[in-house]
Scaffold this motif. Structure first.
Motif, short mmCIF file in Angstrom:
data_model
loop_
_atom_site.label_atom_id
_atom_site.label_comp_id
_atom_site.label_asym_id
_atom_site.label_seq_id
_atom_site.Cartn_x
_atom_site.Cartn_y
_atom_site.Cartn_z
N GLU A 115 0.84 -1.20 0.00
CA GLU A 115 0.00 0.00 0.00
C GLU A 115 0.87 1.25 0.00
O GLU A 115 1.82 1.38 0.79
CB GLU A 115 -0.90 0.02 1.23
N GLN A 116 0.58 2.17 -0.91
CA GLN A 116 1.32 3.42 -1.02
C GLN A 116 0.41 4.50 -1.56
O GLN A 116 -0.63 4.21 -2.15
CB GLN A 116 2.52 3.24 -1.96
N LEU A 117 0.80 5.76 -1.32
CA LEU A 117 0.01 6.86 -1.83
C LEU A 117 0.13 6.92 -3.35
O LEU A 117 1.24 6.96 -3.89
CB LEU A 117 0.50 8.19 -1.24
N VAL A 118 -0.99 6.88 -4.03
CA VAL A 118 -1.03 6.97 -5.49
C VAL A 118 -1.61 8.32 -5.88
O VAL A 118 -2.71 8.67 -5.44
CB VAL A 118 -1.88 5.84 -6.11
N CYS A 119 -0.86 9.07 -6.67
CA CYS A 119 -1.37 10.34 -7.21
C CYS A 119 -1.50 10.19 -8.71
O CYS A 119 -0.52 10.03 -9.42
CB CYS A 119 -0.42 11.48 -6.86
N ASN A 120 -2.73 10.23 -9.20
CA ASN A 120 -2.99 10.08 -10.63
C ASN A 120 -3.99 11.17 -11.04
O ASN A 120 -5.17 11.09 -10.67
CB ASN A 120 -3.54 8.70 -10.93
N LYS B 180 -3.10 12.44 1.05
CA LYS B 180 -2.90 11.37 2.04
C LYS B 180 -3.80 11.57 3.25
O LYS B 180 -4.39 10.61 3.76
CB LYS B 180 -1.43 11.34 2.47
N ASN B 181 -3.95 12.82 3.69
CA ASN B 181 -4.79 13.11 4.84
C ASN B 181 -6.27 12.83 4.56
O ASN B 181 -7.02 12.49 5.48
CB ASN B 181 -4.62 14.56 5.28
N LEU B 182 -6.67 12.98 3.31
CA LEU B 182 -8.05 12.67 2.94
C LEU B 182 -8.28 11.18 2.77
O LEU B 182 -9.31 10.65 3.17
CB LEU B 182 -8.40 13.37 1.61
N ARG B 183 -7.31 10.49 2.20
CA ARG B 183 -7.51 9.10 1.76
C ARG B 183 -7.28 8.07 2.85
O ARG B 183 -7.88 6.98 2.82
CB ARG B 183 -6.57 8.81 0.59
N TYR B 184 -6.44 8.41 3.84
CA TYR B 184 -6.05 7.42 4.83
C TYR B 184 -6.49 7.80 6.24
O TYR B 184 -6.54 8.98 6.58
CB TYR B 184 -4.53 7.21 4.80
N ARG B 185 -6.80 6.80 7.02
CA ARG B 185 -7.23 7.02 8.39
C ARG B 185 -6.12 7.73 9.17
O ARG B 185 -4.98 7.26 9.20
CB ARG B 185 -7.58 5.67 9.04
N ASN B 186 -6.47 8.87 9.71
CA ASN B 186 -5.52 9.72 10.45
C ASN B 186 -4.34 10.17 9.58
O ASN B 186 -3.30 10.57 10.10
CB ASN B 186 -5.00 9.00 11.70
N GLY B 187 -4.49 10.11 8.27
CA GLY B 187 -3.45 10.58 7.35
C GLY B 187 -2.21 9.71 7.33
O GLY B 187 -1.15 10.17 6.90
N GLU B 188 -2.35 8.45 7.76
CA GLU B 188 -1.19 7.57 7.85
C GLU B 188 -1.37 6.35 6.96
O GLU B 188 -2.40 5.65 7.07
CB GLU B 188 -0.96 7.13 9.31
N LYS C 108 -0.74 2.90 6.51
CA LYS C 108 -0.33 1.73 7.31
C LYS C 108 -1.00 0.48 6.77
O LYS C 108 -1.72 -0.23 7.49
CB LYS C 108 -0.68 1.94 8.79
N GLY C 109 -0.79 0.23 5.49
CA GLY C 109 -1.37 -0.95 4.88
C GLY C 109 -2.73 -0.70 4.26
O GLY C 109 -3.33 0.38 4.39
N TYR C 110 -3.25 -1.71 3.59
CA TYR C 110 -4.50 -1.64 2.83
C TYR C 110 -5.67 -1.17 3.70
O TYR C 110 -6.49 -0.36 3.27
CB TYR C 110 -4.79 -3.03 2.26
N ALA C 111 -5.75 -1.67 4.91
CA ALA C 111 -6.89 -1.36 5.77
C ALA C 111 -6.88 0.06 6.30
O ALA C 111 -7.89 0.54 6.82
CB ALA C 111 -6.94 -2.34 6.94
N SER C 112 -5.75 0.76 6.17
CA SER C 112 -5.70 2.16 6.63
C SER C 112 -6.33 3.11 5.62
O SER C 112 -6.59 4.27 5.94
CB SER C 112 -4.24 2.56 6.89
N ARG C 113 -6.58 2.63 4.42
CA ARG C 113 -7.25 3.46 3.41
C ARG C 113 -8.74 3.54 3.74
O ARG C 113 -9.34 2.56 4.19
CB ARG C 113 -7.07 2.86 2.02
N LEU C 114 -9.35 4.70 3.53
CA LEU C 114 -10.78 4.87 3.82
C LEU C 114 -11.59 4.34 2.64
O LEU C 114 -11.94 5.08 1.73
CB LEU C 114 -11.09 6.35 4.09
N HIS C 115 -11.88 3.06 2.68
CA HIS C 115 -12.55 2.40 1.56
C HIS C 115 -14.02 2.81 1.44
O HIS C 115 -14.58 2.78 0.34
CB HIS C 115 -12.44 0.89 1.71
N TYR C 116 -14.63 3.16 2.55
CA TYR C 116 -16.02 3.62 2.53
C TYR C 116 -16.04 5.15 2.49
O TYR C 116 -15.43 5.81 3.34
CB TYR C 116 -16.77 3.13 3.76
N GLY D 286 -9.31 -8.35 9.61
CA GLY D 286 -9.69 -7.92 10.95
C GLY D 286 -9.69 -6.41 11.10
O GLY D 286 -10.57 -5.84 11.75
N GLU D 287 -8.72 -5.75 10.47
CA GLU D 287 -8.63 -4.29 10.56
C GLU D 287 -9.80 -3.63 9.83
O GLU D 287 -10.36 -2.64 10.30
CB GLU D 287 -7.30 -3.83 9.97
#
Length: 276
Positions: free
Chosen positions: A71-76, A111-119, A121-129, A179-180
């Protein structure tokens, strides 16, 4: 004669240096720089709409965030799905209003918008919903979910689509990631979820403004939203500026938002999020 030759060498070297500097920039960074030159609107929402309109005609592409081994920040900024379109435009808007309107700051905003707490930390840290995206953005004072203020009602459904359909998400084969995500869903379901049923959207149009983020609620069990875009006024009606899956491009809906919703059975209504 020698000075002329020496000056020519310097000029050629300068041109090469500039050329290398230009090509060293990614295509996405160059697009970003162009968007930063666009004028600001009367509000962040209207600035977002100016930026969003500048992308009309750009191609739709699904799953632009997937496929990386880690998992990494993707800018497209070249092609989008509906959520990355809304997210990228929002991040550019926030960057334009920041003290440092740089590409590096844009990536931080994204990154701050896309990930939980802007961090990351793997696939589950992305705000999928997208519902969780809205909640975190509201908590960070980026915007406000105004749905309940303009006639929205409680949407009584449990959000658990990803874990109920684990087979659709290859990364969820991993027990830790599963689990996450499950824990993230549990946290998400602790918040009230308001929506405006699609039969009442037309009556609510007068309270929706240019640049409001429109999230289209789903009739699918366990799923929060089907689609996202920006509100845009035309001839006294609200239309949707979005990355269209059907038309495979960024476009304004051919019909008003209320009519667009009514023709698709799995759309149940909308939530409205306004940038502050």
């Amino acid at each position: 004669m020698k000075n002329t030759h020496f000056n020519s060498i310097i000029l050629i070297g300068f041109i090469i240096f500039i050329s290398h500097s230009i090509f060293a920039q990614s295509a996405d960074e160059m697009i970003f720089m162009q968007k930063m030159k666009l004028p600001n609107g009367e509000s962040k929402a209207k600035t977002a709409l100016i930026i969003a309109k500048s992308f009309i005609g750009q191609p739709y592409k699904a799953a632009t965030l997937e496929g990386n081994p880690k998992e990494q920040l993707v800018c497209n900024l070249r092609d989008f799905d509906c959520s990355t379109f809304v997210e990228s435009v929002t991040a550019m808007t926030l960057t334009k209003y920041s003290k440092k309107p740089t590409y590096e700051n844009f990536n931080t905003q994204l990154k701050n918008l896309r990930y939980r707490n802007g961090e990351v930390k793997g696939y589950a840290s992305r705000l999928h919903y997208f519902r969780e995206w809205m909640i975190q953005s509201e908590e960070n004072k980026i915007g406000q979910d105004i749905t309940n203020l303009i006639g929205g009602i409680i949407n009584k459904k449990e959000i658990n689509f990803m874990t109920k359909h684990r087979e659709l998400y290859p990364t969820l084969k991993d027990e830790v990631a599963f689990g996450e995500v499950k824990n993230g869903q549990k946290h998400l379901n602790e918040y009230d979820f308001y929506f405006i049923p699609k039969g009442k959207v037309e009556k609510t149009e007068s309270q929706i403004q240019d640049g409001d983020i429109i999230a289209i609620t789903s009739t699918v069990e366990g799923l929060d939203f089907n689609h996202e875009g920006f509100a845009i006024q035309k001839n006294g009606r609200i239309y949707l500026l979005h990355a269209s899956y059907d038309q495979k491009k960024i476009m304004i809906s051919q019909e008003p938002l209320a009519d667009y919703l009514n023709k698709i059975k799995k759309h149940s209504g909308i939530s409205v999020f306004r940038l502050l």
